[in-house]
Structure formats: C-alpha cells, structure tokens
Design an enzyme around this catalytic site. Structure first.
Site, PDB file in Angstrom:
ATOM      1  N   GLU A  92       1.193  -1.386  -0.185  1.00 20.88           N
ATOM      2  CA  GLU A  92      -0.153  -0.462   0.036  1.00 20.88           C
ATOM      3  C   GLU A  92       0.756   1.153  -0.260  1.00 20.88           C
ATOM      4  O   GLU A  92       1.591   1.273   0.998  1.00 20.88           O
ATOM      5  CB  GLU A  92      -1.168  -0.247   1.235  1.00 20.88           C
ATOM      6  CG  GLU A  92      -2.014  -1.058   0.890  1.00 20.88           C
ATOM      7  CD  GLU A  92      -2.744  -1.531   2.724  1.00 20.88           C
ATOM      8  OE1 GLU A  92      -2.285  -0.631   3.343  1.00 20.88           O
ATOM      9  OE2 GLU A  92      -2.504  -2.026   3.128  1.00 20.88           O
ATOM     10  N   ASP A 108      -4.332   8.619  11.551  1.00 23.08           N
ATOM     11  CA  ASP A 108      -3.484   8.181  11.122  1.00 23.08           C
ATOM     12  C   ASP A 108      -2.368   9.278  13.002  1.00 23.08           C
ATOM     13  O   ASP A 108      -2.354   9.950  13.018  1.00 23.08           O
ATOM     14  CB  ASP A 108      -2.015   9.191  10.378  1.00 23.08           C
ATOM     15  CG  ASP A 108      -2.254   8.547   8.935  1.00 23.08           C
ATOM     16  OD1 ASP A 108      -2.140   6.711   9.327  1.00 23.08           O
ATOM     17  OD2 ASP A 108      -2.997   8.887   8.638  1.00 23.08           O
TER      18      ASP A 108
END
Ligand SMILES: Cc1ncc(COP(=O)(O)O)c(C=O)c1O
Lengths: 393, 257
Positions: free
Chosen positions: B46, B57
C-alpha cells in the site's frame, strides 16, 4: 430556495460527512438523534433556562447612535459580547452539552483557536461536572495565555497540538484523532458550523437564537422585524450562521459575511476563504477550502485567531455560491481601526473578530433611515494585548 | 484479472501487506522500496500519498506525510514515478490516502492514472460509503479499481453486510477504533470481534490492520483473517537511517518467517 441542510446532509453541493469509518458510529448516533433530542420539551426547557439565567440572554440589541450618525444609517449592535464568557460561542456549547448528556456521554473534547470556544466548553463542563479535554495549537497556547488559564481554572485539561502548523486546524485534527481513539463515551463539541453533518446544522440551530431575538427586538424598536442589512464576521461561520438564520428567507435583508483578509487578499497571508479557496474536503465536510493545486491545505493568517481558519462551513459555501449572502473581506489594519473606532464612539471594545464586521460599514453606502444589524460576536478583553501592541497603548 | 483477486484466490499462507508513504524518506524512494518489499516476500503493498491533515493517522505516519510533502511529493509526481512501477513490481499495489488530494486531481483522472500505472485498488478512509455509492462507484468500476472499506469493532453488522456488498477486493478490519501506530492489544473483546466477523462468512476476504507491528501480532491476526497489514512499524524503520533499503528484507522476515 432552500438554504438549509437536506436529508442527506448537504447544502447544495456542500456538506456531507467525509469521515473515516472509525468516526461513523458516533457521528451517525448524533445524526439520528440530534433533532429528536433538541425537540424534546425537557431539553428546550433546560436550554432556554440556561440561556436566560446562566448566559444572560436575551442579549441586548443596541442602537449605536454615534456610529449611526457617522455612517448615515440606523446601526444596531447585537450584543453577543455581553454573554457569559464574552462571546456567542457559549450558545452552542450549552446546547451541545445538553445533547451529550442525553446521549449518555461522560467525557467532552473540543478544539480551540483563540480559546473562546475552549473557554465556553470548559465552562459548560464545569457546570455539568463532565470531564473536559481541549486541544489547542502550541502556537495559540502561547498567543492566548489568559484563555488557557481560564480553561485550567475551570478544571479542563488543555492539550497542545504539536502537529502540522500547530494552530486551529491542527487542534481540530487532534480532537478528531482523540474521538477516533475514544469511540464510546466521548462527545466532541465542535466550535463552529464546520465538521461532518449534522454538526453544521446543529451548531447553526443553537446559534440561531441570535437572529430569533434580533427579529423581535427590531420589531419592538423600529416597528419592523426586517432590517436592510445584516453583517457578521466569518471564521468557521457560527456567529454569522446564527445571525443570518431567521433572515435567510427575508428577501429585504441583505446578508453580508465578512472574512479576514489578513495582510491583504493577495499578500500570501490571508484567511479570505471564498476569495482564495476552491471546493474541497476538510474536517469531514465538503466546502470551500484554501489549498494548493495538489489539495494540501494552506495555513491561513489573520491577526484575529478566531478567523484564522482555512475553510468555512458548508452552509456558507452554499450561500456564497447561490449568492444569497455577499462575502467580503477586511484586512488586519481595517479591523483594528474599526475596533478602536467603536471603543471611542460607543465605549465598547470589540473582539478583533467582530471588528472585521464593523470595518465593513466603512465600505458601504446607505440610504437615509436604512436599518443595519451588526453581530458583535465577542468582547475585546481577550485581545487587549494585541490592541496594546498595535496602537502602542 | 485483478492481481488482488488472484492473490486472495491462490495464496494459502497468511498474507502480509506493507504500507509506506510515497516520497519518504526520500522523494524518489517510492519504487525502490516497493521493489525491495516484493523481493523480501511482502504479498502486496500500500503506497500512501501524503496529505497535510491526516486525521486517521498517529504520529509516525503524520511525520512521514509531512516529510514527504516537504520533499515535494504530489499525486502528479507519484503517478510519474509509478510509470516505473510495473517494470519492477508484480505483486498487487494499492494507493492509500485522503480524499481531498484525489478531489483536486480529479476523481476520474485519478482512477485513470492509477489504472495506467498498474495500481489494483484504492483505500480512501475519509471517502464514506454513501458518497462513494452516489458519486464515485461507477468511476472506480470503469477503471477496474478495487475500493477498500474499513470496518471497526463498532461497525454494525448491517453496515458490514452493506460494505461487503460494495467491496471487491478485501475488507480492511481495524484491530480497534484507533489512529494508526497504536499497538494491537489482544483482549477478550478483540478476539470476540475478530471471531464475530469470521463467523459472518463475508463474500470478501478480510485483512487486519492498525497495530500490527511484529510476528506475534501478525500471527494473531492471521488466525482470524487472511492476513494483516503493517504500516507504522515499517515507516518507523524507514526513518532510522540511510540504509533503509538494506533493512527491508530483515524487517519482512522478522514478521513472516
Ligand atoms: C468573538 C468571536 N467571533 C467570531 C469568531 C469566529 O468564529 P465563527 O465564525 O464560528 O463565529 C470567534 C472564534 O473564536 C470569536 O471568538
């Protein structure tokens, strides 16, 4: 024309809920329940009572005579500066804390820039005995020390946002991350008409008390509830959304939203979102956003920390696009002069955010006897250090 | 056929996917890292395209995104770099990132560029199901790109079924509702959740991500799903020195031996 949110969470092309799956359960819970909760008689009773006895509403509508004389119109100031904690922000935090309680939440988080929303959140958390965590950019913590102290005094925990540019946008990111990591017992009190649906609509409804009162107050004072102009400053847009709310369908009322031009729209240091932005997605909604060609968010600038945000709420993006409201911008210097002018003509020191709305009067021409309402969203106490430095007081 | 589908159809052992941010640690490291990951035994990768405001995140990927942006990474440049990708990499490749850069690039143009570069699927955490269905699903389908949805322990069964219906690749199970970079803490309730999903007999395979950092967490995740995704732990390793390419083989081996 419909200016309100549709059942899908959109205002025309803008709005929605662009959130990661981790936030979906909380946002969906809120979406499915907020209207029902807000319409409960018990909720309304407690909300109205607190607005009256705790916030000090209705806030006065004041005919500023010397200002009126100067500009040749009847200028009324909607005195949100007289609210408890000194700004309109508390209308929303009172509403949201009551919603949070009814959702069974035990812990409250918020973001803040200038600290006004943080203070208003810490205040209602103290009032209701709920744990309160406020995210604030590291740079803003330094700039707004008195508000940090006020939050701490009321028992809130102030957490510095140290990522990105360390200001309001990053404080909002940190609050969203906190919510992702605390998916069950936490409610996020967003401080403006931004964020995923239903926040923009919920916050606008709580702030709509501003225009609701203004209409009957105008009627009482002038015989007509319909003004010629309504002005408010726009950071995320909550005081403007509340000030416009009950005038949206009043064709006589021209709505003027004032953004912060900072050092000038083309100076590279500005927060004039509608002038500089493009359609984009930030903090959960599709709106107008200051960004690079590659879609990275641009850090805005304004002398006023409360207007220092790279976006505007989706309803504003819609009002701008369909031209129901006019979006203009005012520089730091123009705002500072307008702030001092109000202080010297009327004995009211406005928040620098509100000074932006006042400065727009200087650029308008009025016909005799026109009625103008300006939302005085907050008081200038928090800005004294900035005024002192600017004017060498 | 879509490489991702082939992988899930044929692979017997647990599948390891590795995430890293394009343009980090160096602007031109993207394809080198991908090639080295394949050589070292990763089953798919990815590639994150950086965004200024990555709300899902934690600190490690935030930092890598900021460095990548500072290095000058953009979607435009990434697609330029990816022209080399399929000369050196044959495992499935996904792109992962936030919606705003995609919107500015143009969703249709993004899908076209991705397919042209040989990308197999896309993970856009802040593009929700409703918007995807209403506005963008046709476009992803037209370019034969898999769109990967996330599921958390709080996602309702009804919604998981709906996601399963819309998915065509795999479903990305979050080990907990968390930002990236937290360690997987396998409690009774996580096991209950993994087990619950397993028993739903979804039509799509599942992979577990967020909090997978070593052999132990990888093995645990693989008990319940087809495999797991490692992100922050790998990105952290990339940031530890100039010889990061040399360390990739040992990193992959330490997880999947
Ligand atoms: C006094 C005052 N006015 C205006 C604003 C701007 O916010 P909004 O645009 O949501 O009203 C702020 C924000 O901190 C504020 O403190």
């Amino acid at each position: 024309m419909n200016y309100h949110v549709n059942e899908k969470g959109y205002y025309g092309d803008f709005g929605g809920a662009y959130i990661p799956e981790m936030l979906y359960p909380n946002v969906e819970e809120l979406r499915s329940k907020y209207l029902e909760i807000m319409h409960e008689p018990g909720f309304q009773e407690e909300f109205q009572q607190l607005l009256k006895d705790y916030v000090g509403r209705p806030s006065p509508l004041f005919l500023a005579e010397r200002l009126s004389e100067r500009y040749g119109a009847n200028i009324y100031l909607k005195r949100e500066d007289l609210n408890h904690t000194g700004a309109h922000k508390i209308n929303n935090t009172i509403g949201q804390i009551l919603v949070a309680q009814r959702l069974g939440k035990k812990r409250i988080i918020a973001e803040t820039g200038a600290g006004q929303h943080g203070v208003a959140t810490a205040t209602v958390c103290a009032l209701k005995g709920l744990e309160c965590v406020v995210y604030m950019g590291e740079i803003d913590i330094e700039r707004q020390a008195p508000n940090v102290a006020r939050m701490k005094m009321m028992g809130a925990k102030v957490v510095p946002a140290t990522s990105g540019s360390k200001t309001l946008k990053d404080a909002t990111n940190e609050a969203m991350r906190d919510w992702i990591n605390n998916p069950v017992d936490t409610h996020y009190i967003i401080g403006s008409v931004v964020g995923p649906h239903p926040y923009p609509d919920m916050v606008a409804r709580f702030q709509s008390i501003i225009s609701e009162e203004t209409r009957w107050q105008l009627k009482e004072k002038t015989g007509s509830e319909s003004p010629d102009y309504v002005l408010a400053c726009v950071g995320g847009g909550s005081n403007a959304a509340g000030m416009f709310y009950h005038f949206l369908d009043d064709a006589n009322a021209k709505l003027v939203a004032v953004e912060a031009a900072g050092k000038g729209v083309d100076s590279g240091e500005s927060a004039a979102t509608t002038m500089l932005g493009k359609e984009g997605v930030l903090h959960g909604s599709r709106s107008i956003l200051m960004q690079t060609a590659d879609g990275q968010v641009i850090e805005p600038y304004s002398i006023s920390a409360g207007l220092d945000y790279p976006g505007i709420g989706p309803q504003h993006a819609h009002l701008y696009k369909v031209k129901r409201a006019e979006y203009v911008s005012i520089t730091d210097d123009e705002a500072m002069q307008a702030g001092r002018l109000l202080a010297q003509l009327e004995g009211i020191i406005p928040a620098i955010e509100s000074s932006h709305a006042l400065a727009q009067l200087e650029k308008m021409t009025f016909k005799a006897n026109e009625t103008v309402v300006v939302c005085l969203s907050g008081r200038g106490d928090k800005d004294l250090a900035t005024y002192m430095k600017y004017f060498n007081l | 056929m879509n490489r991702l589908k082939t992988l899930f159809d044929t692979k017997k052992e647990p599948i390891l996917s590795v995430y890293f941010t394009a343009g980090y640690p160096n602007l031109d490291s993207t394809v080198d890292i991908a090639a080295e990951l394949e050589k070292s035994g990763a089953d798919f990768i990815e590639i994150g395209f950086p965004y200024s405001d990555p709300v899902a995140d934690g600190p490690v990927i935030q930092e890598s995104s900021q460095v990548a942006l500072k290095n000058g990474m953009t979607l435009e440049l990434l697609f330029e770099q990816l022209k080399e990708l399929r000369k050196r990499v044959s495992i499935p490749v996904l792109l992962m990132g936030y919606f705003n850069p995609v919107l500015q690039y143009g969703v249709e143009k993004f899908c076209a560029s991705a397919t042209e570069a040989g990308v197999d699927g896309v993970i856009v955490p802040d593009l929700p199901m409703y918007e995807y269905e209403e506005m963008y699903c046709n476009c992803f389908d037209k370019y034969n790109l898999s769109n990967i949805f996330l599921v958390t322990p709080q996602t309702s069964e009804e919604r998981i079924r709906k996601i399963d219906g819309l998915s065509n690749g795999f479903i990305y199970l979050l080990s907990s509702s968390a930002t990236t970079g937290k360690n997987l803490d396998v409690s009774a309730s996580t096991e209950e959740y993994f087990g619950r999903i397993k028993n739903m007999n979804l039509k799509n395979p599942t992979m577990i991500g967020f909090g997978i950092s070593d052999k132990q967490t990888f093995d645990k995740a693989s008990e319940y799903t087809r495999g797991a995704i490692v992100g922050s732990a790998f990105v952290k390793m990339l940031g530890t020195g100039d010889d990061y390419l040399g360390k990739i083989a040992a990193f992959v081996k330490s997880i999947k031996s």
